[in-house]
Design a protein around this motif. Sequence first.
Motif: not given
Length: 103
Positions: A32-33, A35-37, A39-40, A42, A83, A86
């Motif tokens: 989850l971390a 995915g969040f970091i 996303g930012l 990206n 991307q 990630t």
Amino acid sequence: MMTVLYGIGTVLRFILRIVLLSVQAVLTLLMLAIGFIGGLANIVCWLLGAFFVIGGICSFINGSASLGWQGLIVGIIVAVVPQALTIWGAEGIGCLKELLGRV
């Protein structure tokens, strides 16, 4: 004797499952971390890559083909590599969780 060994094996398997459950919980939080970091990162890298691509196109217009190609290539790399990292990181953790789930 076999009954005692079977009992010890059952207890050890139970302890191993409890330990692996906590490891899977930590891996889920890590996923989850990422995915969040990710996303930012990206979003930031996509904007930076877009600026490089726009700069490369402007260089083509001004007559500098070499600088234009460099701008396009760097812009695409800057936009795509974070991307990909990630996605690969999340898939790697997912495969590790699946492997631990089989135990």
